[in-house]
Design a protein around this motif. Structure first.
Motif, PDB file in Angstrom:
ATOM      1  N   ALA A  86      67.430  12.249  76.389  1.00 33.34           N
ATOM      2  CA  ALA A  86      66.662  13.694  75.953  1.00 33.34           C
ATOM      3  C   ALA A  86      67.132  12.507  74.155  1.00 33.34           C
ATOM      4  CB  ALA A  86      67.039  15.008  75.617  1.00 33.34           C
ATOM      5  N   VAL A  87      68.072  12.608  73.581  1.00 34.33           N
ATOM      6  CA  VAL A  87      68.614  12.010  72.940  1.00 34.33           C
ATOM      7  C   VAL A  87      68.087  11.012  72.099  1.00 34.33           C
ATOM      8  CG1 VAL A  87      70.722  10.808  71.592  1.00 34.33           C
ATOM      9  CG2 VAL A  87      70.580  13.519  72.151  1.00 34.33           C
ATOM     10  N   SER A  88      67.777  10.166  73.439  1.00 33.55           N
ATOM     11  CA  SER A  88      67.095   8.479  73.083  1.00 33.55           C
ATOM     12  C   SER A  88      65.958   8.544  73.604  1.00 33.55           C
ATOM     13  CB  SER A  88      67.549   7.355  73.929  1.00 33.55           C
ATOM     14  OG  SER A  88      68.885   8.200  75.682  1.00 33.55           O
ATOM     15  N   ASN A  89      65.108   9.130  73.588  1.00 33.23           N
ATOM     16  CA  ASN A  89      63.246   9.457  74.161  1.00 33.23           C
ATOM     17  C   ASN A  89      63.647   8.590  75.238  1.00 33.23           C
ATOM     18  OD1 ASN A  89      60.921  10.264  74.175  1.00 33.23           O
ATOM     19  ND2 ASN A  89      60.718   9.358  71.580  1.00 33.23           N
ATOM     20  N   LEU A  90      63.730   8.885  76.060  1.00 31.67           N
ATOM     21  CA  LEU A  90      63.590   8.062  78.135  1.00 31.67           C
ATOM     22  C   LEU A  90      63.777   8.958  78.574  1.00 31.67           C
ATOM     23  CD1 LEU A  90      66.149   5.381  77.660  1.00 31.67           C
ATOM     24  CD2 LEU A  90      63.975   4.780  77.513  1.00 31.67           C
ATOM     25  N   LEU A  91      63.110  10.281  78.264  1.00 32.25           N
ATOM     26  CA  LEU A  91      63.345  11.251  78.752  1.00 32.25           C
ATOM     27  C   LEU A  91      61.725  11.020  80.352  1.00 32.25           C
ATOM     28  CD1 LEU A  91      64.793  13.934  79.742  1.00 32.25           C
ATOM     29  CD2 LEU A  91      62.997  15.900  78.605  1.00 32.25           C
ATOM     30  N   ARG A  92      62.216  11.718  81.445  1.00 31.35           N
ATOM     31  CA  ARG A  92      60.645  11.211  82.315  1.00 31.35           C
ATOM     32  C   ARG A  92      60.376  12.655  82.589  1.00 31.35           C
ATOM     33  NH1 ARG A  92      59.975   8.317  79.506  1.00 31.35           N
ATOM     34  NH2 ARG A  92      60.248   5.873  78.808  1.00 31.35           N
ATOM     35  N   PRO A  93      59.132  12.855  83.195  1.00 29.23           N
ATOM     36  CA  PRO A  93      58.011  14.154  83.640  1.00 29.23           C
ATOM     37  C   PRO A  93      58.998  14.560  85.039  1.00 29.23           C
ATOM     38  CG  PRO A  93      56.228  12.886  82.695  1.00 29.23           C
ATOM     39  CD  PRO A  93      57.456  12.317  81.406  1.00 29.23           C
ATOM     40  N   PRO A  94      59.483  15.315  85.161  1.00 30.01           N
ATOM     41  CA  PRO A  94      59.503  17.149  84.568  1.00 30.01           C
ATOM     42  C   PRO A  94      59.690  17.221  83.543  1.00 30.01           C
ATOM     43  CG  PRO A  94      60.408  16.991  87.016  1.00 30.01           C
ATOM     44  CD  PRO A  94      59.999  15.915  86.459  1.00 30.01           C
ATOM     45  N   GLY A  95      60.580  16.389  82.673  1.00 32.41           N
ATOM     46  CA  GLY A  95      61.983  16.744  81.780  1.00 32.41           C
ATOM     47  C   GLY A  95      61.042  16.545  80.785  1.00 32.41           C
TER      48      GLY A  95
ATOM     49  N   LEU B  14      69.929   0.880  69.525  1.00 27.69           N
ATOM     50  CA  LEU B  14      69.856   2.188  70.372  1.00 27.69           C
ATOM     51  C   LEU B  14      70.248   2.078  71.556  1.00 27.69           C
ATOM     52  CD1 LEU B  14      68.972   5.845  70.274  1.00 27.69           C
ATOM     53  CD2 LEU B  14      69.690   4.919  72.156  1.00 27.69           C
ATOM     54  N   SER B  15      71.276   1.704  72.225  1.00 28.82           N
ATOM     55  CA  SER B  15      71.068   1.129  74.179  1.00 28.82           C
ATOM     56  C   SER B  15      72.055   2.146  74.597  1.00 28.82           C
ATOM     57  CB  SER B  15      72.070   0.044  74.268  1.00 28.82           C
ATOM     58  OG  SER B  15      73.065  -0.315  73.568  1.00 28.82           O
ATOM     59  N   ILE B  16      71.869   2.669  76.060  1.00 22.49           N
ATOM     60  CA  ILE B  16      71.748   2.927  76.550  1.00 22.49           C
ATOM     61  C   ILE B  16      72.154   2.634  77.996  1.00 22.49           C
ATOM     62  CG2 ILE B  16      69.869   3.737  77.605  1.00 22.49           C
ATOM     63  CD1 ILE B  16      70.676   6.567  78.371  1.00 22.49           C
ATOM     64  N   VAL B  17      73.607   3.221  78.772  1.00 23.47           N
ATOM     65  CA  VAL B  17      74.057   2.576  79.927  1.00 23.47           C
ATOM     66  C   VAL B  17      74.200   3.841  81.129  1.00 23.47           C
ATOM     67  CG1 VAL B  17      76.443   1.487  81.612  1.00 23.47           C
ATOM     68  CG2 VAL B  17      75.893   1.368  79.062  1.00 23.47           C
ATOM     69  N   MET B  18      73.054   3.566  81.818  1.00 16.34           N
ATOM     70  CA  MET B  18      72.778   4.433  82.883  1.00 16.34           C
ATOM     71  C   MET B  18      74.308   5.362  83.413  1.00 16.34           C
ATOM     72  SD  MET B  18      69.060   5.272  82.385  1.00 16.34           S
ATOM     73  CE  MET B  18      67.939   4.161  81.174  1.00 16.34           C
ATOM     74  N   GLN B  19      73.982   6.162  84.278  1.00 15.41           N
ATOM     75  CA  GLN B  19      74.991   6.539  85.103  1.00 15.41           C
ATOM     76  C   GLN B  19      74.596   5.673  86.503  1.00 15.41           C
ATOM     77  OE1 GLN B  19      74.732  10.618  85.726  1.00 15.41           O
ATOM     78  NE2 GLN B  19      76.527  10.960  87.132  1.00 15.41           N
ATOM     79  N   SER B  20      74.120   5.520  87.121  1.00 11.69           N
ATOM     80  CA  SER B  20      73.544   4.506  88.095  1.00 11.69           C
ATOM     81  C   SER B  20      73.691   3.022  87.441  1.00 11.69           C
ATOM     82  CB  SER B  20      72.677   4.404  89.147  1.00 11.69           C
ATOM     83  OG  SER B  20      71.514   4.584  88.303  1.00 11.69           O
ATOM     84  N   GLY B  21      73.710   2.781  86.410  1.00 12.47           N
ATOM     85  CA  GLY B  21      73.894   1.600  85.551  1.00 12.47           C
ATOM     86  C   GLY B  21      74.186  -0.007  86.449  1.00 12.47           C
ATOM     87  N   MET B  22      75.310   0.257  87.363  1.00 10.30           N
ATOM     88  CA  MET B  22      74.889  -0.764  88.290  1.00 10.30           C
ATOM     89  C   MET B  22      74.589  -0.919  89.201  1.00 10.30           C
ATOM     90  SD  MET B  22      78.737   0.280  89.995  1.00 10.30           S
ATOM     91  CE  MET B  22      78.949   1.325  90.683  1.00 10.30           C
ATOM     92  N   ASN B  23      73.360   0.020  89.344  1.00 11.67           N
ATOM     93  CA  ASN B  23      71.959  -0.131  90.722  1.00 11.67           C
ATOM     94  C   ASN B  23      70.937  -0.505  89.521  1.00 11.67           C
ATOM     95  OD1 ASN B  23      74.230   0.244  92.655  1.00 11.67           O
ATOM     96  ND2 ASN B  23      73.926   2.242  92.047  1.00 11.67           N
TER      97      ASN B  23
ATOM     98  N   ILE C 121      74.646   4.979  74.094  1.00 12.83           N
ATOM     99  CA  ILE C 121      75.053   6.266  74.817  1.00 12.83           C
ATOM    100  C   ILE C 121      75.751   5.689  76.277  1.00 12.83           C
ATOM    101  CG2 ILE C 121      73.765   7.964  76.123  1.00 12.83           C
ATOM    102  CD1 ILE C 121      71.919   7.966  73.589  1.00 12.83           C
ATOM    103  N   PHE C 122      76.883   6.221  76.717  1.00 10.47           N
ATOM    104  CA  PHE C 122      77.272   5.759  77.769  1.00 10.47           C
ATOM    105  C   PHE C 122      77.271   6.747  78.754  1.00 10.47           C
ATOM    106  CE2 PHE C 122      79.948   3.251  75.504  1.00 10.47           C
ATOM    107  CZ  PHE C 122      79.478   1.725  75.592  1.00 10.47           C
ATOM    108  N   ASP C 123      76.109   6.891  79.623  1.00  8.35           N
ATOM    109  CA  ASP C 123      76.413   8.463  81.092  1.00  8.35           C
ATOM    110  C   ASP C 123      77.070   7.994  81.889  1.00  8.35           C
ATOM    111  OD1 ASP C 123      75.336  10.699  82.451  1.00  8.35           O
ATOM    112  OD2 ASP C 123      73.803   9.907  82.522  1.00  8.35           O
ATOM    113  N   GLU C 124      78.313   8.285  82.017  1.00  6.62           N
ATOM    114  CA  GLU C 124      79.405   8.292  83.892  1.00  6.62           C
ATOM    115  C   GLU C 124      79.706   7.130  83.887  1.00  6.62           C
ATOM    116  OE1 GLU C 124      81.074  10.501  85.193  1.00  6.62           O
ATOM    117  OE2 GLU C 124      79.127  12.676  84.717  1.00  6.62           O
ATOM    118  N   PRO C 125      80.137   5.639  82.707  1.00 11.01           N
ATOM    119  CA  PRO C 125      79.630   4.702  83.224  1.00 11.01           C
ATOM    120  C   PRO C 125      80.599   4.129  84.526  1.00 11.01           C
ATOM    121  CG  PRO C 125      80.871   4.906  81.012  1.00 11.01           C
ATOM    122  CD  PRO C 125      80.019   6.274  81.210  1.00 11.01           C
TER     123      PRO C 125
END
Ligand SMILES: Nc1ncnc2c1ncn2[C@@H]1O[C@H](COP(=O)(O)OP(=O)(O)OP(=O)(O)O)[C@@H](O)[C@H]1O
Ligand SMILES: [Mg+2]
Length: 326
Positions: A52-61, A91-100, A174-178
Motif C-alpha cells: 500500500a505504501v508503494s502504491n502497488l496494491l492490487r485488487p481485491p486489496g 522508491l523500489s521494493i524487494v518483494m517477499q518472493s523476490g527471488m522468484n 522496501i524490503f519484504d522478508e528479503p
C-alpha cells in the motif's frame, strides 16, 4: 525534510473495500537514511502495508483510508506516468518472493538493462560497467550476469533482486522478508551486506520481517505490528532493553539472546484474532498475561510518547509511573 509520511493508512480486502481490514489506521514517518523495521506474526498485515505504501496494491486489496506522502508527493493519487518515473528511481521494493520474481527466460544482465533503460539512456558499455558494479555490491561475481535465474542459488537470486532495487539509487527501498526463504548462514551474510550498503549509499528502508532478531540487528527503529496495527514503535536498542507492549515482550522471548545468555525460548500461546470480527477491546487481550478489565472492552489508542509510541492501557500506565506494569 521527512522522506515518507504515512497517515492513518487503512487497507481492506474484499468487494467495495468492505471486507477484511488488513491494515488499520497505521501512521508513521521515515526520515532520509533511516532504517525502520516492521515486525509481526504471519497475517499481521506487513506485506499489505508495504504494497500500500508503494502504491502497488492490487485488487481485491484497496486503500480505504489515509494517505502516503513520499518526498512531499501524494503517492496514492499520483498520475500513472509520475508513479512510473518514481518507481525504481526513487522508491523500489524487494518483494517477499523476490527471488522468484526474476523472469526465467531473461539473463540477469537483461533484468538490469530493462530496469536501467526504463529510466535513462546509457551506452551499452556504461550499462555493463554499472551491472558489474551492482553485482559486486551484493557480492556476486559479475560473470553471472550472463546466466539465467535458474542457474543461480536462492541466495544469489535474492542478492540480484537487492542489486536491482539499488540500480537507480532510490531514496527508499522496501524490503519484504528479503531473507526469510534462505538458510541462516546466507541470511546473515545478506543482512551484513545490506547494512554495509545502507551505510555507503544512505537510502532509507522499510525492512519487513517476522524475525525480530534480524530486525533488531539491522534497523534503527522498530514498529511492532499486530492484527493490522502498529502496537509499539521504538528505537531498536530501547525495544530490546525496555519493550513496552506485552506483545513485544512476548516476541522477545521467542528467540534466544546470546548477549544475556538467555537461551530458553517460549512461544506466544493462542492465535492472532480473526480480522473479520474484531473485538471491541485490545486485539492482543486474549493472549495477554497482563490484561486489566478494561482491556477487553476499550480499544487502546496509539499514544505517542515523543518519537516512540505504544497502544496498550497497561504500558501507558507504566510509562506514567503507575504500578500496573512490571
Ligand atoms: N489477496 C488477498 N485476499 C484477501 N485477503 C488477503 C489477501 N492478502 C492478504 N489478505 C488478508 O490480509 C491479512 C494480512 O496479510 P499480509 O500478507 O499483509 O500479512 P503478512 O504480515 O505479510 O504475513 P506473512 O508474514 O505471512 O507474509 C491476512 O491475514 C489476510 O487476512
Ligand atoms: Mg508478508
Amino acid at each position: 525534510m521527512t522522506l515518507l509520511q504515512v497517515e492513518q493508512l487503512t487497507v481492506a480486502y474484499g468487494s467495495a473495500g468492505k471486507g477484511v481490514k488488513a491494515v488499520r489506521g497505521v501512521s508513521f514517518q521515515l526520515e532520509p537514511g533511516e532504517f525502520l523495521g516492521i515486525v509481526g506474526e504471519s497475517g499481521s498485515g506487513k506485506s499489505t502495508l508495504g504494497y500500500a505504501v508503494s502504491n502497488l496494491l492490487r485488487p481485491p486489496g484497496q486503500v480505504v483510508g489515509g494517505r502516503v506522502l513520499f518526498d512531499g508527493k501524494d503517492l496514492l493519487n499520483l498520475p500513472k506516468r509520475a508513479l512510473k518515473q518514481l518507481r525504481w528511481a526513487e522508491l523500489s521494493i524487494v518483494m517477499q518472493s523476490g527471488m522468484n520474481a526474476l523472469n526465467p527466460v531473461l539473463t540477469i544482465k537483461r533484468h538490469f538493462e530493462d530496469t536501467i533503460l526504463s529510466h535513462a539512456t546509457m551506452p551499452s558499455r556504461d550499462i555493463e560497467a554499472r551491472i558489474r558494479e551492482l553485482l559486486g555490491m551484493v557480492e556476486i561475481d559479475p560473470a553471472f550476469m550472463h546466466r539465467f535465474p535458474h542457474e543461480l542459488s536462492g541466495g544469489m537470486k535474492q542478492r540480484v533482486s537487492i542489486a536491482l532495487a539499488l540500480a537507480l539509487g532510490p531514496k527508499l527501498i522496501i524490503f519484504d522478508e528479503p531473507t526469510t526463504a534462505l538458510d541462516v548462514v546466507v541470511q546473515r551474510s545478506i543482512v551484513q551486506n545490506l547494512k554495509a550498503l545502507q551505510r555507503q549509499h544512505g537510502f532509507a528502508a522499510l525492512f519487513i520481517s517476522h524475525d525480530l532478531g534480524t530486525v533488531l540487528e539491522i534497523a534503527n527503529r522498530v514498529a511492532v505490528m499486530y492484527a493490522g496495527e502498529f502496537v509499539e514503535v521504538q528505537d531498536a536498542k530501547k525495544l530490546l532493553q525496555q519493550p513496552m507492549h506485552p506483545y513485544t515482550q512476548a516476541l522477545l522471548k521467542c528467540f534466544p539472546d546470546p548477549q544475556t545468555e538467555r537461551l530458553e525460548i517460549t512461544g506466544i500461546p493462542g492465535t492472532p484474532p480473526d480480522l473479520k470480527s474484531p473485538s471491541p477491546g485490545c486485539p492482543f487481550e486474549p493472549r495477554c498475561t497482563q490484561s486489566m478489565p478494561n482491556c477487553r472492552t476499550v480499544k487502546p489508542t496509539f499514544v505517542d510518547l515523543g518519537g516512540t509510541g505504544v497502544a496498550c492501557h497497561v504500558a501507558v500506565i507504566g510509562a506514567a509511573g503507575g504500578t500496573a506494569h512490571e
